[in-house]
Motif scaffolding. Structure first.
Motif, PDB file in Angstrom:
ATOM      1  N   ILE A  22      -5.692   3.023   9.647  1.00  0.00           N
ATOM      2  CA  ILE A  22      -5.129   1.836  10.295  1.00  0.00           C
ATOM      3  C   ILE A  22      -6.164   0.772  10.673  1.00  0.00           C
ATOM      4  N   ILE A  54      -1.297  12.838   6.033  1.00  0.00           N
ATOM      5  CA  ILE A  54       0.137  12.628   6.250  1.00  0.00           C
ATOM      6  C   ILE A  54       0.828  12.631   4.888  1.00  0.00           C
ATOM      7  N   SER A  92       1.388   0.907   9.665  1.00  0.00           N
ATOM      8  CA  SER A  92      -0.070   0.760   9.579  1.00  0.00           C
ATOM      9  C   SER A  92      -0.447  -0.711   9.401  1.00  0.00           C
ATOM     10  N   GLU A  93       0.274  -1.415   8.550  1.00  0.00           N
ATOM     11  CA  GLU A  93      -0.059  -2.810   8.275  1.00  0.00           C
ATOM     12  C   GLU A  93       0.192  -3.698   9.506  1.00  0.00           C
ATOM     13  N   SER A 140      -5.247   9.488   5.016  1.00  0.00           N
ATOM     14  CA  SER A 140      -4.126   8.820   4.350  1.00  0.00           C
ATOM     15  C   SER A 140      -3.612   7.577   5.085  1.00  0.00           C
ATOM     16  N   MET A 147      -0.034  -2.696  12.579  1.00  0.00           N
ATOM     17  CA  MET A 147      -1.133  -2.417  13.516  1.00  0.00           C
ATOM     18  C   MET A 147      -2.381  -3.201  13.131  1.00  0.00           C
ATOM     19  N   ARG A 148      -2.614  -3.382  11.818  1.00  0.00           N
ATOM     20  CA  ARG A 148      -3.771  -4.161  11.376  1.00  0.00           C
ATOM     21  C   ARG A 148      -3.608  -5.624  11.787  1.00  0.00           C
ATOM     22  N   LYS A 175       6.038   4.054   6.960  1.00  0.00           N
ATOM     23  CA  LYS A 175       4.721   4.505   7.406  1.00  0.00           C
ATOM     24  C   LYS A 175       3.663   3.449   7.102  1.00  0.00           C
ATOM     25  N   THR A 220       0.833  -1.201   0.000  1.00  0.00           N
ATOM     26  CA  THR A 220       0.000   0.000   0.000  1.00  0.00           C
ATOM     27  C   THR A 220       0.867   1.249   0.000  1.00  0.00           C
ATOM     28  N   VAL A 233      -9.518  -6.070  10.868  1.00  0.00           N
ATOM     29  CA  VAL A 233      -9.834  -4.830  10.193  1.00  0.00           C
ATOM     30  C   VAL A 233     -11.123  -5.021   9.412  1.00  0.00           C
TER      31      VAL A 233
END
Lengths: 433, 286
Positions: free
Chosen positions: B59, A320, A191-192, B56, A194-195, A187, A181, B184
């Motif tokens: 999460i 961001i 995020s990934e 953007s 955290m998923r 960054k 992504t 998710v």
């Protein structure tokens, strides 16, 4: 532990049995816990474990950590006088040699601490994000050392930039999962991860790689990394008979920075300089959503990212933006909330050097001291070169990592520009491969 | 814009049987199509619509909604355009803004959530869902919502225990978003047992409970409502339709038609589940 409970010079929790609390994770206006509700119970569980094991040495956690980081990691690392640089700049330059820690960077301090903590918590699986691959490598080593299954998320673009580290992680037995992504850098990898954590939170610990994220991560990672300044402070006093005038460390997310500064924060005579990646320019391109730098302390604004309120590279709406640095380890749009706070308090001075100065710093340390630094670390030496007359009589510079992983990038980036102090590298034809 | 009046339009939407609460990312794949798609959901029987303002770094979202966010941002969606969009919408169901806290925090000339909430109220938004804002950090937004008469919908996860539940309920209004499973957002084929557990734990809470995460068919909607949910939230299964339409260059009206019939299927499923749950007492089956 650690910084507080074990070395005991910054709080009242040292050795007299007084319980050290984890606190609320706020650093002035920064910090906090901005995460999905599904993660909050895990964050509470981690905060409890941090308080019991790390801050209060329950079940001898801190003792085991210190033993393992010594025997497995190679601590303490030396503080070395840089003879040529000291002469060149007419300043006593001392190098804290974190590049000599197992794995070649300061990252193992935190990775070993957190993986060990995960075993104390009864977790069965480790996940981590990585940018340059240094944190992923350190986590993979720690996971192998402590027999924990480990999966590392890494941006696809970083995988291509840092292949040797990908191999190292795999050889240590970790899975490396590409993140496709966005622009495919740190960054997106955070995020990934955290998923994944939100999905597997019950048996999995997320070993975050810097002093970022929701409380208790910024404090806990700092405490593991504070071994750097705990040792450096004692070593420099032994060697010079007093405190240094300045401490210099590069800053991306800020883990080597906070580790280098922590035990000097109360020494008000010591200037603390966080050297950020100025990239190719300090401006933010709002239409492209890109900042050609990673200087969130110098140029960022307050916002919320990845669990914490901190200084960020963002556009006027709060989206961001993509950061940039020649060193992928500094390439991040945020920074640890405690550093943001210390900058607001005028305790830490944020400075930056651009890609060119970092490349020159890389070659200078390699040629004059025989130490090939990581490109992240090279920023600190770029700053030393430009501002050595402002650093006082004695300065300590953290050599956060070694540069083996960066040879390809260094050769390519050197070929792109006119670097006055670079050797003739035409034989490499722009790369090692 | 929404003309659903009353003191609490969200609570009212749950008052007459199970509510169908669809989600779309606003501006996906472009402004005009997105308007048509949201209106199609209202035509198809939506009782509340969750409008995603793209951030953007989403999460809490799985790949389906991440991709929708990328399409919407690339097509130029911003918070300011989002409010124009809401004002342009011709629907008469309550609208909830779903977004991440940084966009709420940065909006307007002063920092903090107040300018965003004020603007949202002025275009007819009824409430917010903010996936990265747990109860611990929700104080300032709750205060602004109270000032402008808007609701703050909290997410309850399968991992949320009793002590946290109390904290959550204390800052919540409108409805409770019950996360059906860990992970998710994203469509999936089964409804987890944990949904039933979560609904049981929430029995004493005096707010409607809408279940989301993984619901993609009328039958699943029926199962969830039969298990006691007051509503079903469906996002990824609808965003999938938008993505298919976009990728196959389907005319906007055709995609809108497919969204409307999917909405009908989900709404009817919810009603059917409700019927299964409450055996009709004699004489009331009109």
């Amino acid at each position: 532990m650690s910084s507080d409970a074990a070395s005991g010079d910054r709080s009242g929790g040292d050795g007299d049995g007084e319980w050290v609390p984890a606190g609320d994770g706020k650093f002035g206006r920064y910090g906090g816990q901005y995460v999905p509700e599904a993660l909050m119970p895990a964050i509470e569980e981690l905060t409890d474990a941090y308080e019991r094991y790390v801050l209060n040495n329950e079940d001898g956690f801190v003792d085991e950590f210190r033993r393992r980081i010594r025997d497995f990691g190679g601590r303490p690392t030396p503080l070395q006088r840089a003879d040529r640089l000291s002469e060149r700049y007419d300043t006593e330059v001392y190098l804290k040699r974190e590049d000599l820690l197992h794995g070649g960077a300061h990252k193992l301090n935190n990775a070993l601490g957190q993986v060990l903590l995960a075993t104390y918590m009864g977790k069965e699986r480790i996940i981590a994000e990585t940018g340059a691959g240094q944190h992923g490598t350190a986590t993979a080593m720690a996971a192998a050392h402590l027999d924990m299954p480990c999966e590392v998320y890494m941006g696809e673009r970083d995988i291509n930039r840092q292949r040797p580290n990908v191999f190292r992680m795999k050889i240590n037995g970790s899975a490396v999962t590409p993140v496709t992504t966005g622009r495919g850098t740190l960054k997106e990898a955070i995020s990934e991860t955290m998923r994944d954590w939100a999905t597997n939170v019950e048996d999995t610990h997320y070993v975050i790689g810097s002093v970022v994220g929701p409380h208790p991560f910024p404090k806990m990672v700092r405490d593991f990394q504070a071994l750097i300044s705990e040792e450096a402070r004692e070593q420099v006093v032994d060697r010079t008979g007093g405190l240094p005038d300045s401490v210099v460390a590069c800053a991306g997310g800020g883990s080597n920075t906070m580790g280098s500064f922590h035990h000097f924060v109360d020494d008000e005579s010591v200037e603390l300089l966080a050297v950020e990646a100025g990239g190719s320019s300090l401006a933010v391109d709002e239409t492209e959503g890109v900042a050609p730098n990673s200087a969130s302390l110098s140029t960022g604004t307050e916002g919320v990212l990845h669990g914490a309120r901190t200084k960020l590279l963002q556009d006027g709406d709060g989206q961001i933006v993509e950061s940039h640095s020649v060193s992928s380890g500094l390439d991040y749009a945020g920074v640890g909330p405690e550093l943001a706070h210390l900058v607001d308090e005028d305790r830490v001075t944020p400075v930056n050097v651009d890609d060119d100065a970092a490349i020159e710093g890389f070659h200078r340390l390699s040629q004059e001291e025989g130490i090939i630094p990581a490109l992240e670390t090279a920023h600190a030496f770029g700053y030393l070169h430009e501002h050595h007359d402002e650093l006082g009589d004695v300065t300590v510079i953290n050599v956060s990592g070694r540069g083996d992983k960066d040879l390809d990038t260094a050769i390519e980036e050197t070929a792109k520009r006119d670097v006055s102090n670079a050797p003739d590298m035409s034989m490499f034809n722009g790369g090692l491969r | 814009m929404s003309d659903a009046g009353g003191s609490d339009p969200l609570a009212a939407a749950f008052a007459d049987g199970p509510a169908f609460v669809p989600y779309l990312a606003v501006g996906d794949p472009d402004y005009e199509s997105s308007l048509a798609y949201v209106e199609a959901l209202a035509e198809g029987g939506a009782d509340v619509i969750e409008l995603g303002l793209p951030f953007s770094e989403p999460i809490a979202e799985g790949p389906t909604i991440q991709n929708a966010v990328v399409r919407a941002l690339e097509a130029g969606m911003t918070p300011t355009r989002f409010f124009e969009f809401v004002a342009d919408l011709d629907v008469d169901v309550p609208l909830v803004c779903m977004t991440y806290y940084n966009l709420i925090y940065q909006f307007g000339s002063e920092q903090g959530p107040r300018p965003f909430v004020e603007r949202a109220a002025s275009v007819g938004i009824s409430g917010f869902v903010v996936p990265d804002l747990p109860a611990e950090e929700a104080g300032a937004l709750r205060e602004a919502c109270d000032e402008f008469g808007l609701d703050l919908v909290s997410i309850v996860a399968p991992t949320t225990g009793e002590d946290r539940l109390e904290k959550l309920v204390a800052v919540s209004s409108g409805y409770i978003y019950v996360q059906a499973r860990l992970g998710v957002t994203g469509a999936s084929s089964s409804v987890s047992d944990r949904t039933t557990e979560s609904l049981a734990r929430l029995e004493g809470v005096d707010l409607p409970k809408a279940v989301g995460f993984g619901i993609s068919s009328g039958e699943q909607a029926a199962t969830v409502v039969e298990a006691g949910a007051d509503g079903v939230i469906v996002g990824s299964a609808l965003v999938d339709i938008v993505a298919e339409g976009h990728e196959s260059n389907e005319p906007t009206e055709a995609t809108a038609d497919r969204l409307e019939s999917k909405a009908r299927e989900l709404k009817e499923g919810a009603l059917e589940g409700y019927g299964r749950r409450t055996p009709t007492p004699e004489g009331t089956s009109d």
